[in-house]
Design a protein around this motif. Structure first.
Motif, PDB file in Angstrom:
ATOM      1  N   THR A   9     -33.235 -24.346 -35.469  1.00 41.58           N
ATOM      2  CA  THR A   9     -33.510 -23.259 -34.524  1.00 41.58           C
ATOM      3  C   THR A   9     -32.710 -22.015 -34.910  1.00 41.58           C
ATOM      4  O   THR A   9     -33.246 -20.905 -34.944  1.00 41.58           O
ATOM      5  CB  THR A   9     -33.194 -23.702 -33.088  1.00 41.58           C
ATOM      6  OG1 THR A   9     -33.989 -24.869 -32.783  1.00 41.58           O
ATOM      7  CG2 THR A   9     -33.501 -22.623 -32.080  1.00 41.58           C
ATOM      8  N   SER A  45     -38.187 -10.698 -28.465  1.00 43.33           N
ATOM      9  CA  SER A  45     -39.400 -11.512 -28.596  1.00 43.33           C
ATOM     10  C   SER A  45     -39.352 -12.340 -29.866  1.00 43.33           C
ATOM     11  O   SER A  45     -39.808 -13.489 -29.892  1.00 43.33           O
ATOM     12  CB  SER A  45     -40.645 -10.629 -28.608  1.00 43.33           C
ATOM     13  OG  SER A  45     -40.834 -10.032 -27.352  1.00 43.33           O
ATOM     14  N   MET A  48     -37.178 -15.362 -29.161  1.00 45.70           N
ATOM     15  CA  MET A  48     -37.866 -16.365 -28.340  1.00 45.70           C
ATOM     16  C   MET A  48     -38.979 -17.069 -29.121  1.00 45.70           C
ATOM     17  O   MET A  48     -39.112 -18.293 -29.052  1.00 45.70           O
ATOM     18  CB  MET A  48     -38.448 -15.724 -27.077  1.00 45.70           C
ATOM     19  CG  MET A  48     -37.405 -15.272 -26.084  1.00 45.70           C
ATOM     20  SD  MET A  48     -36.360 -16.625 -25.496  1.00 45.70           S
ATOM     21  CE  MET A  48     -37.554 -17.586 -24.619  1.00 45.70           C
ATOM     22  N   ILE A  49     -39.765 -16.301 -29.856  1.00 49.03           N
ATOM     23  CA  ILE A  49     -40.893 -16.874 -30.577  1.00 49.03           C
ATOM     24  C   ILE A  49     -40.418 -17.726 -31.756  1.00 49.03           C
ATOM     25  O   ILE A  49     -41.147 -18.589 -32.233  1.00 49.03           O
ATOM     26  CB  ILE A  49     -41.863 -15.751 -31.024  1.00 49.03           C
ATOM     27  CG1 ILE A  49     -42.544 -15.167 -29.799  1.00 49.03           C
ATOM     28  CG2 ILE A  49     -42.872 -16.243 -32.026  1.00 49.03           C
ATOM     29  CD1 ILE A  49     -43.353 -13.917 -30.073  1.00 49.03           C
ATOM     30  N   SER A  50     -39.204 -17.519 -32.195  1.00 48.23           N
ATOM     31  CA  SER A  50     -38.630 -18.340 -33.264  1.00 48.23           C
ATOM     32  C   SER A  50     -37.955 -19.590 -32.703  1.00 48.23           C
ATOM     33  O   SER A  50     -38.130 -20.683 -33.230  1.00 48.23           O
ATOM     34  CB  SER A  50     -37.602 -17.536 -34.064  1.00 48.23           C
ATOM     35  OG  SER A  50     -38.190 -16.402 -34.643  1.00 48.23           O
ATOM     36  N   ALA A  51     -37.186 -19.410 -31.645  1.00 54.48           N
ATOM     37  CA  ALA A  51     -36.370 -20.505 -31.118  1.00 54.48           C
ATOM     38  C   ALA A  51     -37.171 -21.539 -30.339  1.00 54.48           C
ATOM     39  O   ALA A  51     -37.013 -22.745 -30.558  1.00 54.48           O
ATOM     40  CB  ALA A  51     -35.263 -19.941 -30.232  1.00 54.48           C
ATOM     41  N   VAL A  52     -38.015 -21.094 -29.451  1.00 55.57           N
ATOM     42  CA  VAL A  52     -38.689 -22.028 -28.544  1.00 55.57           C
ATOM     43  C   VAL A  52     -39.595 -23.015 -29.282  1.00 55.57           C
ATOM     44  O   VAL A  52     -39.450 -24.232 -29.102  1.00 55.57           O
ATOM     45  CB  VAL A  52     -39.421 -21.270 -27.415  1.00 55.57           C
ATOM     46  CG1 VAL A  52     -40.265 -22.209 -26.586  1.00 55.57           C
ATOM     47  CG2 VAL A  52     -38.408 -20.529 -26.540  1.00 55.57           C
ATOM     48  N   PRO A  53     -40.519 -22.555 -30.132  1.00 55.00           N
ATOM     49  CA  PRO A  53     -41.375 -23.541 -30.809  1.00 55.00           C
ATOM     50  C   PRO A  53     -40.596 -24.465 -31.751  1.00 55.00           C
ATOM     51  O   PRO A  53     -40.933 -25.644 -31.876  1.00 55.00           O
ATOM     52  CB  PRO A  53     -42.365 -22.697 -31.613  1.00 55.00           C
ATOM     53  CG  PRO A  53     -42.271 -21.332 -31.075  1.00 55.00           C
ATOM     54  CD  PRO A  53     -40.924 -21.195 -30.435  1.00 55.00           C
ATOM     55  N   THR A  54     -39.558 -23.946 -32.389  1.00 55.97           N
ATOM     56  CA  THR A  54     -38.766 -24.778 -33.293  1.00 55.97           C
ATOM     57  C   THR A  54     -38.071 -25.887 -32.512  1.00 55.97           C
ATOM     58  O   THR A  54     -38.147 -27.061 -32.883  1.00 55.97           O
ATOM     59  CB  THR A  54     -37.730 -23.934 -34.056  1.00 55.97           C
ATOM     60  OG1 THR A  54     -38.416 -22.884 -34.752  1.00 55.97           O
ATOM     61  CG2 THR A  54     -36.953 -24.771 -35.050  1.00 55.97           C
ATOM     62  N   ALA A  55     -37.414 -25.534 -31.432  1.00 53.66           N
ATOM     63  CA  ALA A  55     -36.701 -26.530 -30.627  1.00 53.66           C
ATOM     64  C   ALA A  55     -37.662 -27.514 -29.964  1.00 53.66           C
ATOM     65  O   ALA A  55     -37.418 -28.725 -29.965  1.00 53.66           O
ATOM     66  CB  ALA A  55     -35.847 -25.831 -29.578  1.00 53.66           C
ATOM     67  N   ILE A  56     -38.761 -27.005 -29.433  1.00 49.10           N
ATOM     68  CA  ILE A  56     -39.728 -27.879 -28.759  1.00 49.10           C
ATOM     69  C   ILE A  56     -40.406 -28.814 -29.756  1.00 49.10           C
ATOM     70  O   ILE A  56     -40.670 -29.974 -29.452  1.00 49.10           O
ATOM     71  CB  ILE A  56     -40.773 -27.045 -27.984  1.00 49.10           C
ATOM     72  CG1 ILE A  56     -40.114 -26.432 -26.759  1.00 49.10           C
ATOM     73  CG2 ILE A  56     -41.969 -27.894 -27.587  1.00 49.10           C
ATOM     74  CD1 ILE A  56     -41.002 -25.470 -25.993  1.00 49.10           C
TER      75      ILE A  56
END
Length: 131
Positions: A9, A45, A48-56
């Protein structure tokens, strides 16, 4: 949260912010035109668009790998495919060339970070299983 997930992430966020910064320096507008409305792409943005999908995406793979190490390989395929398939969306946005190139590179970086991070996780899980 698993160290692999945190490292991936962080790498995705830092890498995409670096691409964003290069785009700013190169004179990219970092704006997209949607139905006549100009929408800026703020750095928040990108985070968020980098961190959220990677972590999820990586979180469940990391957890499941403790029981089923083979799930990591599936995670690598899906983790590479999703950002690469969505390059088409970035390529179709109405914006300048620098911004469009930066958005495409961000997708490629996401795929690379996920595959590399899951490879490291796989090696650790297999090494732990072998003793």
């Amino acid at each position: 949260m698993n160290n692999s997930v945190l490292a991936a992430t962080a790498a995705a966020v830092v890498g995409n912010l670096a691409i964003y910064l290069v785009a700013v320096i190169a004179g990219g507008s970092l704006e997209v035109l949607d139905k006549g409305t100009v929408n800026p792409i703020p750095s928040g943005s990108i985070v968020m668009i980098s961190a959220v999908p990677t972590a999820i995406g990586m979180g469940p793979v990391a957890l499941l790998s403790l029981r089923w190490p083979a799930v990591v390989r599936l995670g690598q395929v899906v983790g590479a495919a999703l950002p690469l398939l969505t390059i088409a969306l970035a390529a179709m946005v109405d914006t300048d060339g620098v911004t469009k190139t930066a958005l495409i590179l961000m997708h490629v970086l996401m795929a690379a970070v996920i595959v590399a991070s899951l490879e490291l996780l796989h090696r650790r899980v297999v090494g732990r299983a072998n003793g």
